[in-house]
Write a protein that holds these residues in place. Structure first.
Motif, mmCIF file in Angstrom:
data_model
loop_
_atom_site.group_PDB
_atom_site.id
_atom_site.type_symbol
_atom_site.label_atom_id
_atom_site.label_comp_id
_atom_site.label_asym_id
_atom_site.label_seq_id
_atom_site.Cartn_x
_atom_site.Cartn_y
_atom_site.Cartn_z
ATOM 1 N N PHE A 33 -76.987 -0.980 130.576
ATOM 2 C CA PHE A 33 -76.101 0.121 130.945
ATOM 3 C C PHE A 33 -75.522 0.697 129.662
ATOM 4 C CE2 PHE A 33 -73.287 -3.555 130.986
ATOM 5 C CZ PHE A 33 -72.117 -3.101 130.388
ATOM 6 N N GLN A 34 -74.936 1.873 129.785
ATOM 7 C CA GLN A 34 -74.368 2.546 128.631
ATOM 8 C C GLN A 34 -72.939 2.957 128.939
ATOM 9 O OE1 GLN A 34 -76.778 5.723 127.111
ATOM 10 N NE2 GLN A 34 -75.351 6.244 125.483
ATOM 11 N N SER A 35 -72.058 2.728 127.985
ATOM 12 C CA SER A 35 -70.670 3.122 128.125
ATOM 13 C C SER A 35 -70.573 4.647 128.063
ATOM 14 C CB SER A 35 -69.838 2.510 126.990
ATOM 15 O OG SER A 35 -68.583 3.153 126.904
ATOM 16 N N GLU A 36 -69.909 5.223 129.060
ATOM 17 C CA GLU A 36 -69.672 6.668 129.034
ATOM 18 C C GLU A 36 -68.576 7.012 128.041
ATOM 19 O OE1 GLU A 36 -68.960 8.023 133.042
ATOM 20 O OE2 GLU A 36 -70.740 6.982 133.773
ATOM 21 N N LYS A 37 -67.753 6.044 127.705
ATOM 22 C CA LYS A 37 -66.643 6.265 126.780
ATOM 23 C C LYS A 37 -67.134 6.300 125.332
ATOM 24 C CE LYS A 37 -62.415 3.996 125.179
ATOM 25 N NZ LYS A 37 -61.575 2.812 125.314
ATOM 26 N N THR A 38 -67.973 5.336 124.958
ATOM 27 C CA THR A 38 -68.378 5.207 123.549
ATOM 28 C C THR A 38 -69.851 5.508 123.301
ATOM 29 O OG1 THR A 38 -68.970 2.878 123.773
ATOM 30 C CG2 THR A 38 -66.662 3.381 123.203
ATOM 31 N N GLY A 39 -70.649 5.503 124.362
ATOM 32 C CA GLY A 39 -72.091 5.670 124.198
ATOM 33 C C GLY A 39 -72.799 4.373 123.834
ATOM 34 N N ARG A 40 -72.044 3.294 123.655
ATOM 35 C CA ARG A 40 -72.629 2.008 123.303
ATOM 36 C C ARG A 40 -73.487 1.488 124.453
ATOM 37 N NH1 ARG A 40 -70.992 -1.231 119.298
ATOM 38 N NH2 ARG A 40 -68.916 -0.311 119.269
ATOM 39 N N VAL A 44 -77.436 -6.907 129.864
ATOM 40 C CA VAL A 44 -76.937 -7.971 130.731
ATOM 41 C C VAL A 44 -78.126 -8.865 131.054
ATOM 42 C CG1 VAL A 44 -75.836 -8.568 132.926
ATOM 43 C CG2 VAL A 44 -75.192 -6.448 131.732
ATOM 44 N N ASP A 45 -78.022 -10.132 130.679
ATOM 45 C CA ASP A 45 -79.033 -11.123 131.020
ATOM 46 C C ASP A 45 -78.533 -11.917 132.215
ATOM 47 O OD1 ASP A 45 -80.667 -10.418 128.910
ATOM 48 O OD2 ASP A 45 -80.003 -12.039 127.598
ATOM 49 N N TYR A 59 -73.980 -8.425 126.272
ATOM 50 C CA TYR A 59 -73.740 -8.210 124.851
ATOM 51 C C TYR A 59 -74.134 -6.784 124.481
ATOM 52 C CZ TYR A 59 -78.711 -9.436 124.972
ATOM 53 O OH TYR A 59 -80.047 -9.496 125.291
ATOM 54 N N PRO A 60 -73.567 -6.260 123.378
ATOM 55 C CA PRO A 60 -73.971 -4.940 122.906
ATOM 56 C C PRO A 60 -75.430 -4.983 122.437
ATOM 57 C CG PRO A 60 -71.939 -5.640 121.836
ATOM 58 C CD PRO A 60 -72.481 -6.822 122.573
ATOM 59 N N LYS A 61 -76.188 -3.973 122.785
ATOM 60 C CA LYS A 61 -77.610 -3.951 122.463
ATOM 61 C C LYS A 61 -77.861 -4.125 120.968
ATOM 62 C CE LYS A 61 -81.818 -1.269 122.909
ATOM 63 N NZ LYS A 61 -82.418 -0.003 123.281
ATOM 64 N N GLU A 62 -77.006 -3.544 120.135
ATOM 65 C CA GLU A 62 -77.225 -3.640 118.683
ATOM 66 C C GLU A 62 -77.049 -5.066 118.154
ATOM 67 O OE1 GLU A 62 -72.787 -2.391 118.762
ATOM 68 O OE2 GLU A 62 -74.573 -1.840 119.907
ATOM 69 N N LYS A 63 -76.474 -5.957 118.971
ATOM 70 C CA LYS A 63 -76.276 -7.359 118.578
ATOM 71 C C LYS A 63 -77.323 -8.281 119.204
ATOM 72 C CE LYS A 63 -72.384 -6.728 116.335
ATOM 73 N NZ LYS A 63 -72.187 -7.051 114.948
ATOM 74 N N ALA A 64 -78.376 -7.716 119.800
ATOM 75 C CA ALA A 64 -79.368 -8.496 120.545
ATOM 76 C C ALA A 64 -79.967 -9.641 119.744
ATOM 77 C CB ALA A 64 -80.477 -7.587 121.070
ATOM 78 N N ASN A 65 -80.137 -9.494 118.460
ATOM 79 C CA ASN A 65 -80.760 -10.539 117.639
ATOM 80 C C ASN A 65 -79.750 -11.411 116.900
ATOM 81 O OD1 ASN A 65 -83.404 -9.754 118.368
ATOM 82 N ND2 ASN A 65 -83.273 -8.053 116.927
ATOM 83 N N SER A 71 -70.173 -13.460 121.465
ATOM 84 C CA SER A 71 -68.783 -13.639 121.046
ATOM 85 C C SER A 71 -68.276 -12.520 120.142
ATOM 86 C CB SER A 71 -68.621 -14.990 120.331
ATOM 87 O OG SER A 71 -69.457 -15.047 119.199
ATOM 88 N N CYS A 72 -69.092 -11.494 119.914
ATOM 89 C CA CYS A 72 -68.654 -10.406 119.033
ATOM 90 C C CYS A 72 -67.637 -9.516 119.755
ATOM 91 C CB CYS A 72 -69.846 -9.591 118.551
ATOM 92 S SG CYS A 72 -70.661 -8.654 119.849
ATOM 93 N N LEU A 73 -66.782 -8.901 118.988
ATOM 94 C CA LEU A 73 -65.807 -7.955 119.519
ATOM 95 C C LEU A 73 -66.195 -6.559 119.052
ATOM 96 C CD1 LEU A 73 -62.547 -9.967 118.738
ATOM 97 C CD2 LEU A 73 -63.671 -9.711 120.952
ATOM 98 N N THR A 74 -66.211 -5.601 119.972
ATOM 99 C CA THR A 74 -66.609 -4.240 119.611
ATOM 100 C C THR A 74 -65.423 -3.369 119.241
ATOM 101 O OG1 THR A 74 -66.457 -3.474 121.892
ATOM 102 C CG2 THR A 74 -68.602 -4.337 121.159
ATOM 103 N N GLY A 75 -64.238 -3.700 119.738
ATOM 104 C CA GLY A 75 -63.065 -2.865 119.486
ATOM 105 C C GLY A 75 -63.067 -1.595 120.330
ATOM 106 N N ASP A 76 -63.877 -1.562 121.377
ATOM 107 C CA ASP A 76 -63.975 -0.369 122.218
ATOM 108 C C ASP A 76 -62.884 -0.304 123.298
ATOM 109 O OD1 ASP A 76 -66.194 0.396 120.788
ATOM 110 O OD2 ASP A 76 -67.633 -0.279 122.286
#
Length: 177
Positions: A33-40, A44-45, A59-65, A71-76
């Motif tokens: 899914f994509q955030s409408e607020k941030t575009g991030r 979901v597994d 998790y955010p897609k950019e953190k997939a690897n 456990s990352c925080l996006t600050g969104d």
């Protein structure tokens, strides 16, 4: 100017089924899914295990690897809407598998203890607020930051038990004693 009323969750799309990565796992269903607020973009597994136990992780897609993707925080500043999107996905499994039960583990942030961590406390509040107790028994293990929604019918029929639940968390998440 008109205010756009947004649904409480984002629209999610099923992507694919992946092969299991550990013993006891049947498959991983992957959603996005994509955030409408941030575009991030988020992944979901939904890990599908024996005994109709599902574990929902995102998790955010950019953190997939990244090893720290859970456990990352996006600050969104939109955890409620993101978790509600996961609950929307969970609802699909509740309706399609009448034996389903669900496990969540709140990953701790760097420098935070696993015990009763911030994510665990937030997920617990969301589950008790949005998933009632008519179908599911709610179990939590603050020490491990784990939360389980066990289907009452499966418990009453002996297909699921507290021992099976504890073994699930012990075997699947490999907690250290």
């Amino acid at each position: 100017m008109t205010n756009k009323i947004l649904p409480p969750y984002y629209s999610a799309k099923f992507i694919m089924k992946r092969k299991p990565v550990c013993q006891g796992m049947i498959r991983i269903d992957q959603w996005r899914f994509q955030s409408e607020k941030t575009g991030r973009k988020y992944i979901v597994d939904v890990e599908v295990y024996d005994k109709h136990i599902y574990s929902v992780k995102f998790y955010p897609k950019e953190k997939a690897n990244s090893k720290s993707r859970f456990s990352c925080l996006t600050g969104d500043f939109e955890p409620r809407r993101i978790v509600l999107t996961c609950i929307y996905i969970l609802k699909i499994y509740i309706e399609s598998d009448e034996q389903s039960s669900f496990a969540f583990v709140g990953a701790h942030s760097e420098g935070e203890p696993q015990e009763s961590n911030k994510r665990f406390r937030f997920y617990s509040r969301m589950m008790t607020t949005y998933v009632g107790e008519s179908i599911f028994e709610h179990y939590s293990d603050e020490e491990k930051g784990a939360y389980l929604l066990a289907r009452k019918r499966e418990l009453s029929q002996g297909n699921l038990s507290v021992e099976i639940i504890n073994n699930f968390f012990q075997d699947i998440y490999l907690f250290e004693e």
